[in-house]
Design an enzyme around this catalytic site. Structure first.
Site, PDB file in Angstrom:
ATOM      1  N   ASP A   1    -155.653 -15.007  26.033  1.00 23.77           N
ATOM      2  CA  ASP A   1    -155.049 -13.906  26.046  1.00 23.77           C
ATOM      3  C   ASP A   1    -154.226 -13.445  27.337  1.00 23.77           C
ATOM      4  O   ASP A   1    -153.424 -12.364  27.006  1.00 23.77           O
ATOM      5  CB  ASP A   1    -155.545 -12.931  25.195  1.00 23.77           C
ATOM      6  CG  ASP A   1    -156.872 -12.404  25.746  1.00 23.77           C
ATOM      7  OD1 ASP A   1    -157.398 -12.695  26.870  1.00 23.77           O
ATOM      8  OD2 ASP A   1    -157.622 -11.388  25.353  1.00 23.77           O
ATOM      9  N   GLU A   2    -154.725 -13.514  28.173  1.00 26.63           N
ATOM     10  CA  GLU A   2    -154.205 -13.185  29.618  1.00 26.63           C
ATOM     11  C   GLU A   2    -152.864 -13.229  29.989  1.00 26.63           C
ATOM     12  O   GLU A   2    -152.432 -12.650  30.797  1.00 26.63           O
ATOM     13  CB  GLU A   2    -155.296 -13.357  30.661  1.00 26.63           C
ATOM     14  CG  GLU A   2    -156.553 -12.812  30.656  1.00 26.63           C
ATOM     15  CD  GLU A   2    -157.542 -12.837  31.869  1.00 26.63           C
ATOM     16  OE1 GLU A   2    -156.791 -12.944  32.912  1.00 26.63           O
ATOM     17  OE2 GLU A   2    -158.801 -12.815  31.930  1.00 26.63           O
TER      18      GLU A   2
ATOM     19  N   TYR B   1    -154.489 -16.573  38.089  1.00 25.45           N
ATOM     20  CA  TYR B   1    -155.044 -17.385  36.857  1.00 25.45           C
ATOM     21  C   TYR B   1    -154.320 -17.298  35.693  1.00 25.45           C
ATOM     22  O   TYR B   1    -153.807 -18.349  35.313  1.00 25.45           O
ATOM     23  CB  TYR B   1    -156.609 -16.695  36.642  1.00 25.45           C
ATOM     24  CG  TYR B   1    -157.281 -17.149  35.116  1.00 25.45           C
ATOM     25  CD1 TYR B   1    -157.387 -18.427  35.193  1.00 25.45           C
ATOM     26  CD2 TYR B   1    -157.125 -16.119  34.338  1.00 25.45           C
ATOM     27  CE1 TYR B   1    -157.741 -18.736  33.657  1.00 25.45           C
ATOM     28  CE2 TYR B   1    -157.818 -16.740  32.752  1.00 25.45           C
ATOM     29  CZ  TYR B   1    -157.910 -18.008  32.922  1.00 25.45           C
ATOM     30  OH  TYR B   1    -158.479 -18.312  31.598  1.00 25.45           O
TER      31      TYR B   1
ATOM     32  N   LYS C   1    -152.150 -20.193  33.811  1.00 22.34           N
ATOM     33  CA  LYS C   1    -152.398 -20.430  32.213  1.00 22.34           C
ATOM     34  C   LYS C   1    -150.860 -20.386  31.557  1.00 22.34           C
ATOM     35  O   LYS C   1    -150.681 -21.141  30.735  1.00 22.34           O
ATOM     36  CB  LYS C   1    -153.302 -19.576  31.658  1.00 22.34           C
ATOM     37  CG  LYS C   1    -154.810 -19.965  32.370  1.00 22.34           C
ATOM     38  CD  LYS C   1    -155.427 -21.416  31.922  1.00 22.34           C
ATOM     39  CE  LYS C   1    -155.622 -21.654  30.579  1.00 22.34           C
ATOM     40  NZ  LYS C   1    -156.232 -22.930  30.168  1.00 22.34           N
TER      41      LYS C   1
END
Ligand code: NAD
Ligand code: DAU
Length: 348
Positions: free
Chosen positions: A131-132, A155, A159
């Site tokens: 969800d980030e 990060y 993603k």
């Protein structure tokens, strides 16, 4: 045709739960676990399935495309569930390149090999994401599948980039992809760099409990086995080309969660009430620290019938018990390099 499913990152935290579920639930499938065994990968996580006839471990790196192509040919891979990644936000801040190479280039390698290997037959390339990628919420609202991407750490940017590549291969090459974006997982076998196992380990050892910034940041916590069940559901029932958000409807500020853990552990360790809370220490905030994550998991609930199964209090209790009962595991993973990482990261 027998399914020969390549699970990448299967020796990690979530991957080991997914491997275990698939090996036990689907004896008719062959499960090939491909993992580089970085600091986060640990074959001890899979002791109970290592001798199963439908399970095989291959040590390897998704950064190596020729190796992946040979693996697809040798093992006649029919499907991929892709979890291998560098996963810790703090490490991506101190060293972003490994995240870019594994998470972006590694995913691109897998996509490319799948595209060129799967010329006929039915296949699924399932990419596990976070969800980030959606960024940071204010006090209101939820991440939906249609929320615009706004990643803010190396990060999450890596993603997000891998998610875009997966969708590009669907639209451009008709690669049969599925994706899911999940909130924070917790449970057994999580490396103690992440909030919950780090706090459990420090409470047990009477060490300071480092809470970043004000402690008011919010995360939505999900039992890792519920995530593994969601992955099973999406792999089998999800629509090709679709994305599903997975979450626990379970928001906690970090400080409330750490206090809750202190209370649970005071009881389990036979300490006076309030003893462990005294270890709480506010430390320098994470750079670019996202304020709040919260998932709207209505789509997977309505379309596929998945809902979380475990209450958070019960899950936390089980998690604390697992760490207290598996001292050898925690001692193994916190010796050596972990000490160096911990000192470097928490010394300022
Ligand atoms: P983890 O760090 O515990 O495990 C990652 C695994 O990938 C390790 O076994 C590691 O050895 C392996 N790996 C790393 N680089 C590799 C490479 N180049 N080639 C092959 N293997 C490699 O991570 P996790 O928390 O289990 O997360 C798994 C996946 O789920 C990741 O893609 C992550 O982005 C995603 N995710 C995690 C969470 C969470 O809360 N932990 C939430 C949502 C999504
Ligand atoms: O939301 C899903 C993501 O959850 C996954 O994609 C990531 O792979 C996973 O690492 C996790 O990211 P977070 O950054 O949210 O998790 P972490 O456990 O590192 O931190 C949780 C919260 O606790 C965050 O607000 C930072 C804070 N924190 C963390 C640590 C390690 C502290 O206050 N102190 C700490 O020592």
């Amino acid at each position: 045709m027998q399914k020969k499913i390549l699970i990448t990152g299967g020796a990690g935290f979530i991957g080991s739960h997914v491997v275990r579920l698939f090996v036990n639930k689907y004896p008719e499938y062959q499960i090939i676990n491909l993992d580089k065994l970085t600091y986060a990968g640990n074959l001890e996580n899979l002791k109970d399935v290592e001798n199963a006839p439908n399970y095989e471990f291959v040590k390897g790196d998704i950064q190596e495309k020729d190796f992946l192509a040979q693996l697809f040919t040798d093992k006649k891979i029919t499907d991929v569930i892709h979890l291998a990644a560098e996963s810790h936000v703090d490490r991506s801040i101190s060293g972003p390149m490994e995240f870019i190479i594994t998470n972006i280039v590694g995913t691109a390698n897998l996509l490319e090999v799948a595209r060129t290997s799967w010329l006929e037959g039915e296949h699924v390339f399932y990419h596990i994401s976070t969800d980030e990628v959606y960024g940071s919420l204010g006090a209101e609202g939820f991440f939906e599948e249609t929320t615009a991407y706004d990643p803010r750490s190396p990060y999450s940017a890596s993603k997000a980039s891998s998610d875009h590549l997966v969708r590009a291969y669907y639209h451009t090459y008709k690669l049969p992809v599925k994706l899911s974006n999940c909130s924070n997982n917790y449970g057994s076998h999580q490396f103690p760099e992440k909030l919950i196992p780090l706090m459990i380990n420090n409470i047990k050892n009477n060490k300071p409990l480092p809470v970043y910034g004000t402690g008011e940041n919010v995360r939505d916590w999900l039992w890792v086995e519920d995530h593994a069940r969601a992955i099973d559901t999406i792999f089998h029932k999800g629509k090709i080309g679709d994305t599903y958000n997975i979450g626990g409807w379970n928001e906690w500020t970090n400080i409330a969660l750490v206090k809750k853990m202190c209370q649970i552990m005071d009881v389990k360790l036979g300490r006076d009430a309030g003893t462990s809370e005294k270890l709480i220490t506010y430390v320098k905030d994470r750079a670019g620290h996202d304020m709040r994550y919260a998932i709207d998991a209505t789509k997977i609930k309505d379309e596929l019938g998945w809902v979380p199964s475990l209450e958070f209090e019960e899950g936390l209790d089980k998690t604390v018990d697992w760490y207290l009962q598996n001292e050898e595991w925690i001692n193994d993973v916190t010796s050596g390099d972990y000490q160096k990482y911990y000192k470097q990261h928490y010394s300022n």
